[in-house]
Motif scaffolding. Structure first.
Motif, PDB file in Angstrom:
ATOM      1  N   LEU A   1      -6.891  39.141  21.908  1.00 10.21           N
ATOM      2  CA  LEU A   1      -6.653  38.748  20.517  1.00 10.21           C
ATOM      3  C   LEU A   1      -5.641  39.678  19.863  1.00 10.21           C
ATOM      4  O   LEU A   1      -4.791  39.234  19.083  1.00 10.21           O
ATOM      5  CB  LEU A   1      -7.969  38.745  19.727  1.00 10.21           C
ATOM      6  CG  LEU A   1      -8.881  37.547  19.959  1.00 10.21           C
ATOM      7  CD1 LEU A   1     -10.296  37.839  19.480  1.00 10.21           C
ATOM      8  CD2 LEU A   1      -8.324  36.311  19.273  1.00 10.21           C
ATOM      9  N   ALA A   2      -5.722  40.969  20.193  1.00 15.49           N
ATOM     10  CA  ALA A   2      -4.764  41.928  19.636  1.00 15.49           C
ATOM     11  C   ALA A   2      -3.354  41.689  20.161  1.00 15.49           C
ATOM     12  O   ALA A   2      -2.372  41.905  19.450  1.00 15.49           O
ATOM     13  CB  ALA A   2      -5.213  43.359  19.969  1.00 15.49           C
ATOM     14  N   ASP A   3      -3.232  41.212  21.391  1.00 17.22           N
ATOM     15  CA  ASP A   3      -1.927  41.030  22.030  1.00 17.22           C
ATOM     16  C   ASP A   3      -1.486  39.573  22.095  1.00 17.22           C
ATOM     17  O   ASP A   3      -0.649  39.217  22.930  1.00 17.22           O
ATOM     18  CB  ASP A   3      -1.977  41.598  23.458  1.00 17.22           C
ATOM     19  CG  ASP A   3      -2.226  43.095  23.464  1.00 17.22           C
ATOM     20  OD1 ASP A   3      -1.837  43.761  22.493  1.00 17.22           O
ATOM     21  OD2 ASP A   3      -2.814  43.584  24.441  1.00 17.22           O
ATOM     22  N   ILE A   4      -2.006  38.741  21.221  1.00 11.71           N
ATOM     23  CA  ILE A   4      -1.740  37.308  21.303  1.00 11.71           C
ATOM     24  C   ILE A   4      -0.250  36.995  21.146  1.00 11.71           C
ATOM     25  O   ILE A   4       0.283  36.138  21.855  1.00 11.71           O
ATOM     26  CB  ILE A   4      -2.607  36.525  20.283  1.00 11.71           C
ATOM     27  CG1 ILE A   4      -2.647  35.050  20.642  1.00 11.71           C
ATOM     28  CG2 ILE A   4      -2.156  36.747  18.866  1.00 11.71           C
ATOM     29  CD1 ILE A   4      -3.734  34.289  19.902  1.00 11.71           C
ATOM     30  N   VAL A   5       0.431  37.717  20.272  1.00  6.05           N
ATOM     31  CA  VAL A   5       1.864  37.460  20.053  1.00  6.05           C
ATOM     32  C   VAL A   5       2.664  37.829  21.298  1.00  6.05           C
ATOM     33  O   VAL A   5       3.495  37.037  21.768  1.00  6.05           O
ATOM     34  CB  VAL A   5       2.373  38.243  18.818  1.00  6.05           C
ATOM     35  CG1 VAL A   5       3.874  38.104  18.669  1.00  6.05           C
ATOM     36  CG2 VAL A   5       1.663  37.759  17.560  1.00  6.05           C
ATOM     37  N   GLY A   6       2.408  38.993  21.852  1.00  2.00           N
ATOM     38  CA  GLY A   6       3.126  39.426  23.049  1.00  2.00           C
ATOM     39  C   GLY A   6       2.831  38.557  24.255  1.00  2.00           C
ATOM     40  O   GLY A   6       3.723  38.258  25.053  1.00  2.00           O
ATOM     41  N   ASP A   7       1.580  38.127  24.378  1.00  8.48           N
ATOM     42  CA  ASP A   7       1.224  37.254  25.497  1.00  8.48           C
ATOM     43  C   ASP A   7       1.910  35.895  25.391  1.00  8.48           C
ATOM     44  O   ASP A   7       2.344  35.331  26.396  1.00  8.48           O
ATOM     45  CB  ASP A   7      -0.297  37.067  25.574  1.00  8.48           C
ATOM     46  CG  ASP A   7      -1.021  38.299  26.096  1.00  8.48           C
ATOM     47  OD1 ASP A   7      -0.356  39.214  26.606  1.00  8.48           O
ATOM     48  OD2 ASP A   7      -2.263  38.341  25.996  1.00  8.48           O
TER      49      ASP A   7
END
Length: 160
Positions: free
Chosen positions: A55-61
């Motif tokens: 959830l914290a890395d949703i943009v990067g993923d």
């Protein structure tokens, strides 16, 4: 179950070195139950923490083209999944206390180091809107994992 609970407070060294009044099959069933309990707890907490980190890395993923639970099912559904997994973890801890443990020190440990921090992590996860909020929740979950595994030492030293 009452038979196993009755003999729970035997000293570990006495059981291992001097033998036990518990029949061998029941003793190993008890040990197996504890091992499964720790494994299930560790699995659930690890899954919770990984979803929180996703959830914290949703943009990067998304930018990297990775498919994670939050990307595939959405942020809100992922938050609900985390909360459901947390409730299941808390329920399992409560059941372990009810059926295997009757010591108030263990209850305070469960509440202070497992249930309350896990609930706080759930609040952080559900209210999160920024990456740092999810990371705080994931770090709290990491502490709960640590204290969950450390509970093995609490069991050992409380039986001596």
């Amino acid at each position: 179950m009452n038979y196993l609970k009755q003999y729970y407070n035997l000293e570990v060294l006495e059981v291992c070195l001097l033998g036990s009044s518990i029949p061998p099959n029941e003793f190993f069933d008890l040990v197996q139950a504890w091992v499964y309990g720790f494994a299930i707890f560790a699995f659930l907490l690890n899954l919770i923490r990984e979803i929180q980190k996703d959830l914290a890395d949703i943009v990067g993923d998304k930018d990297d083209g990775r498919i994670s639970i939050p990307i595939k099912y959405g942020e809100q559904l992922s938050k609900v999944l985390v909360l459901l997994l947390m409730m299941l973890s808390i329920l399992l801890v409560a059941l372990a206390y009810k059926y295997f443990i009757s010591n108030s020190m263990h209850l305070f440990y469960f509440l202070g180091f497992l249930i309350i921090p896990l609930s706080i992590s759930g609040v952080f996860t559900f209210r999160a809107s920024q990456r740092k909020d999810y990371l705080v929740a994931a770090n709290i979950s990491k502490l709960v994992m640590f204290f969950g595994i450390l509970y093995a030492a609490v069991i050992y030293y409380s039986t001596l």
